[in-house]
Design an enzyme around this catalytic site. Structure first.
Site, mmCIF file in Angstrom:
data_model
loop_
_atom_site.group_PDB
_atom_site.id
_atom_site.type_symbol
_atom_site.label_atom_id
_atom_site.label_comp_id
_atom_site.label_asym_id
_atom_site.label_seq_id
_atom_site.Cartn_x
_atom_site.Cartn_y
_atom_site.Cartn_z
ATOM 1 N N TYR A 1 -55.081 57.224 -46.932
ATOM 2 C CA TYR A 1 -53.952 57.299 -46.010
ATOM 3 C C TYR A 1 -53.638 58.754 -45.701
ATOM 4 C CZ TYR A 1 -49.298 57.184 -44.032
ATOM 5 O OH TYR A 1 -48.221 57.381 -43.205
ATOM 6 N N LYS B 1 -52.131 58.499 -39.471
ATOM 7 C CA LYS B 1 -50.887 58.399 -38.708
ATOM 8 C C LYS B 1 -50.320 59.783 -38.454
ATOM 9 C CE LYS B 1 -46.788 58.746 -39.663
ATOM 10 N NZ LYS B 1 -45.501 58.812 -40.360
ATOM 11 N N ARG C 1 -42.140 25.849 -14.451
ATOM 12 C CA ARG C 1 -43.421 25.309 -14.912
ATOM 13 C C ARG C 1 -44.125 26.215 -15.923
ATOM 14 N NH1 ARG C 1 -45.788 24.233 -9.075
ATOM 15 N NH2 ARG C 1 -44.161 25.748 -8.595
ATOM 16 N N ALA D 1 -38.261 37.531 -6.424
ATOM 17 C CA ALA D 1 -38.548 37.567 -7.865
ATOM 18 C C ALA D 1 -37.381 37.077 -8.707
ATOM 19 C CB ALA D 1 -38.909 38.990 -8.267
ATOM 20 N N ASN E 1 -48.142 29.693 -11.353
ATOM 21 C CA ASN E 1 -47.045 28.753 -11.604
ATOM 22 C C ASN E 1 -47.023 28.215 -13.027
ATOM 23 O OD1 ASN E 1 -45.795 28.725 -8.942
ATOM 24 N ND2 ASN E 1 -47.705 27.793 -8.275
ATOM 25 N N GLY F 1 -33.287 28.472 -3.570
ATOM 26 C CA GLY F 1 -34.459 28.370 -2.697
ATOM 27 C C GLY F 1 -34.865 29.708 -2.100
ATOM 28 N N ALA G 1 -60.889 65.003 -59.111
ATOM 29 C CA ALA G 1 -60.626 63.567 -58.975
ATOM 30 C C ALA G 1 -59.376 63.202 -59.763
ATOM 31 C CB ALA G 1 -61.819 62.768 -59.484
HETATM 32 C C1 UD1 Z 1 -43.425 28.629 -1.803
HETATM 33 C C2 UD1 Z 1 -43.375 28.114 -0.377
HETATM 34 C C3 UD1 Z 1 -44.645 27.334 -0.096
HETATM 35 C C4 UD1 Z 1 -45.848 28.188 -0.352
HETATM 36 C C5 UD1 Z 1 -45.820 28.795 -1.745
HETATM 37 C C6 UD1 Z 1 -46.907 29.838 -1.876
HETATM 38 C C7 UD1 Z 1 -41.022 27.707 0.111
HETATM 39 C C8 UD1 Z 1 -39.969 26.679 0.280
HETATM 40 N N1 UD1 Z 1 -42.239 27.267 -0.210
HETATM 41 O O1 UD1 Z 1 -43.402 27.509 -2.665
HETATM 42 O O2 UD1 Z 1 -44.661 26.889 1.249
HETATM 43 O O3 UD1 Z 1 -47.036 27.430 -0.160
HETATM 44 O O4 UD1 Z 1 -44.555 29.449 -1.990
HETATM 45 O O5 UD1 Z 1 -46.957 30.374 -3.171
HETATM 46 O O6 UD1 Z 1 -40.765 28.882 0.299
HETATM 47 N N2 UD1 Z 1 -37.595 32.549 -5.611
HETATM 48 C C9 UD1 Z 1 -36.405 33.250 -5.629
HETATM 49 N N3 UD1 Z 1 -35.247 32.570 -5.490
HETATM 50 C C10 UD1 Z 1 -35.205 31.236 -5.310
HETATM 51 C C11 UD1 Z 1 -36.417 30.518 -5.285
HETATM 52 C C12 UD1 Z 1 -37.599 31.210 -5.428
HETATM 53 O O7 UD1 Z 1 -36.403 34.464 -5.778
HETATM 54 O O8 UD1 Z 1 -34.088 30.711 -5.164
HETATM 55 C C13 UD1 Z 1 -38.852 33.294 -5.773
HETATM 56 C C14 UD1 Z 1 -39.619 32.869 -6.993
HETATM 57 O O9 UD1 Z 1 -39.219 33.652 -8.112
HETATM 58 C C15 UD1 Z 1 -41.058 33.161 -6.587
HETATM 59 C C16 UD1 Z 1 -41.053 32.958 -5.073
HETATM 60 O O10 UD1 Z 1 -39.699 33.034 -4.680
HETATM 61 O O11 UD1 Z 1 -41.418 34.497 -6.870
HETATM 62 C C17 UD1 Z 1 -41.654 31.625 -4.657
HETATM 63 O O12 UD1 Z 1 -40.883 30.588 -5.218
HETATM 64 P P1 UD1 Z 1 -41.531 29.273 -5.792
HETATM 65 O O13 UD1 Z 1 -40.467 28.419 -6.328
HETATM 66 O O14 UD1 Z 1 -42.675 29.595 -6.665
HETATM 67 O O15 UD1 Z 1 -42.063 28.615 -4.432
HETATM 68 P P2 UD1 Z 1 -43.209 27.553 -4.284
HETATM 69 O O16 UD1 Z 1 -42.701 26.232 -4.690
HETATM 70 O O17 UD1 Z 1 -44.438 28.050 -4.917
HETATM 71 CA CA CA Z 2 -45.009 29.760 -6.319
#
Ligand code: UD1
Ligand code: CA
Length: 475
Positions: free
Chosen positions: A384, A369, A28, A22, A244, A94, A441
């Site tokens: 009121y 209120k 997006r 999270a 997304n 990632g 009144a």
């Molecule tokens: C990811 C998967 C994809 C899958 C999809 C399903 C990867 C590389 N890809 O892609 O295969 O089909 O989910 O929904 O895992 N997040 C972090 N830290 C980060 C990056 C992301 O906490 O550095 C969290 C985001 O907040 C989110 C979740 O991980 O809650 C997924 O990340 P997101 O960037 O939405 O991945 P997708 O591109 O949807």
């Molecule tokens: Ca996602």
């Protein structure tokens, strides 16, 4: 499925940890707010995921936070009680890097780690439970939950080998034209044996189109290590849709709302005149034979009793409504209580713990209120009532105002039983109107009115003792 059944379908000797991703902003969404804080059904996405996680009775829930970490923590802290461990991922490099942030907690653990995405809110506890059950039965060190999508664009694809076994996951951006034809996608929901997960994660490289550390590389690495990797193909793709964009957020809202209304109709015996224009929170309860007109919003933890009628344009938030209550068009009711057999509106505003006792009536353009209107009492027009306590069988005339604020402090107005407040009375608080009294009144009441008296004027003075008159009559 009951919670005890959920536990039964799992081997209980292996500790279970949940890890929720999270940390991302969710570019997006085009928002300043972290994606998982956007709401559907009145609750942040992360809270939906959190509730599903809790239903597994995990040992711990690790939430990987980054963007608006404090707000994300606050959204689920209460829900998780002592189970939560919030782990900071300072830079979002990632999904693999996100999981790696929790390595100090889990790298040497033999626990089962269930990975969930904070932006996938519709996953059912039952689904997750069978997924985990299958994973444990298979003896795999990693399972991937997949679904088939007619339009798989954007998702990672599950590539299978010649004997239809798992080979690897390829992201949309890295996929070849042929791979993009694959309709089986990675849901982003996984089971891992903890130590295996982290040993593979340490070897993940950001050598891909996005320059990110992909969690999706881990299954392939484990396979190369000679470990078993399992794919669990789930039949209902809707459960694993990720949010997304705002367009998807609206679609989800719609889906959740439709389910809530449908359930209320089929299981709860509630009539909706137009289900597609009814906005009922998933946490709300509505009793049998109640009728909900179009464009009604019932928000938060609201309960509505049986046999009620709620007319168009009304919003009710975190309130309790009894049985046989009629709420006419365009009312706003927040944090308030309406007991049985009351009628409210049109155009009434109840807030800050307004209480209407049984059988009372509030009419048009009345604001209540922090006030209590007693049983069988009425306030029908343009009034009121603030910081007031009103007894039983009392009538509040049109245009009455409790002048509760002197510019510095709020003061109480008390109106006892069987009182008649004449039209356009100003009650300058603190003030008390005694039982059985009448204000004429246009009175401006600045001093307490004794029981059984008629007051009039500006400021109002006692004109008549009503009980004496009655006594005289008797004599
Ligand atoms: C990811 C998967 C994809 C899958 C999809 C399903 C990867 C590389 N890809 O892609 O295969 O089909 O989910 O929904 O895992 N997040 C972090 N830290 C980060 C990056 C992301 O906490 O550095 C969290 C985001 O907040 C989110 C979740 O991980 O809650 C997924 O990340 P997101 O960037 O939405 O991945 P997708 O591109 O949807
Ligand atoms: Ca996602």
């Amino acid at each position: 499925m009951q919670k005890d059944q959920i536990l039964q379908s799992r081997q209980t000797d292996q500790p279970l940890d949940v890890l929720i991703l999270a940390a991302g902003l969710g570019t997006r969404m085009k928002s300043a707010r972290a994606k998982v804080l956007h709401k559907i059904g009145g609750l942040p996405l992360i809270t939906h995921v959190g509730r599903t996680a809790m239903s597994l009775h995990p040992r711990k829930i690790y939430v990987i936070v980054g963007h608006q970490a404090t707000e994300v923590e606050n959204a689920v802290k209460e829900e998780f009680g002592g189970l939560a461990e919030f782990v900071m991922q300072a830079e979002q490099r990632g999904t693999g890097d996100a999981v790696m942030s929790a390595n100090t907690y889990l790298e040497n653990s033999d626990s089962l780690v269930v990975v969930l995405s904070g932006d996938v809110p519709l996953l059912k506890a039952e689904t997750l439970d069978s997924f985990i059950g299958e994973h444990q039965k298979s003896g795999a060190v990693c399972s991937v939950l997949s679904v088939r999508l007619e339009n798989p664009t954007g998702y990672g694809r599950v590539v299978r080998d010649d004997s239809d076994q798992f080979a690897r996951i390829v992201e949309q951006k890295d996929a070849t034209v042929e791979e993009r034809q694959i309709k089986e996608i990675n849901s982003g929901i996984y089971c891992f044996t903890a130590d295996k997960l982290f040993s593979a994660l340490a070897r993940v490289q950001p050598t891909n189109e996005q320059g990110e550390y992909y969690l999706t590389d881990v299954p392939e690495l484990l396979l190369a290590d000679g470990e078993k990797v399992n794919v669990y193909l789930h039949h209902d793709p809707r459960e694993v849709y990720g949010v997304n964009t705002r367009a998807e957020l609206a679609e989800f809202e719609n889906l959740v709302r439709r389910n809530t209304v449908r359930k209320l109709m089929l299981e709860g015996g509630v009539t909706f005149i137009d289900p597609s224009h009814s906005y009922i929170s998933a946490e709300a309860e509505i009793g049998r034979d109640s009728i909900i007109y179009p464009d009604v919003a019932v928000e938060g933890k609201t309960s509505v009793g049986e046999n009620c009628e709620i007319r168009s344009g009304t919003r009710i938030t975190n309130s309790n409504i009894g049985d046989n209550v009629t709420i006419k068009d365009h009312c706003v009711i927040i944090d308030s209580t309406i007991e049985s057999n009351c009628s409210v509106g049109p155009f009434a505003h109840l807030r800050m713990n307004a209480v209407l006792e049984e059988n009372s009536v509030v009419g048009n353009f009345v604001e209540v209120k922090k006030s209590r209107l007693g049983r069988n009492s009425k306030s029908m027009h343009l009034t009121y009532l603030g910081d007031a306590t009103i007894g039983e069988r009392t009538n509040i005339g049109a245009g009455t105002i409790t002048c509760n604020y002197d510019g510095k402090n709020k003061h109480q107005t008390i109106i006892e039983d069987d009182v008649k407040i004449g039209s356009d009375t100003m009650l300058v608080a603190p003030v008390r109107v005694g039982k059985g009294s009448i204000t004429a009144a246009g009175s401006v009441v600045t001093e307490d009115v004794p029981p059984d008296s008629l007051v009039a004027g500006v400021p109002a003075v006692v004109k008549k003792r009503l009980v004496e008159r009655n006594d005289e009559k008797k004599g």
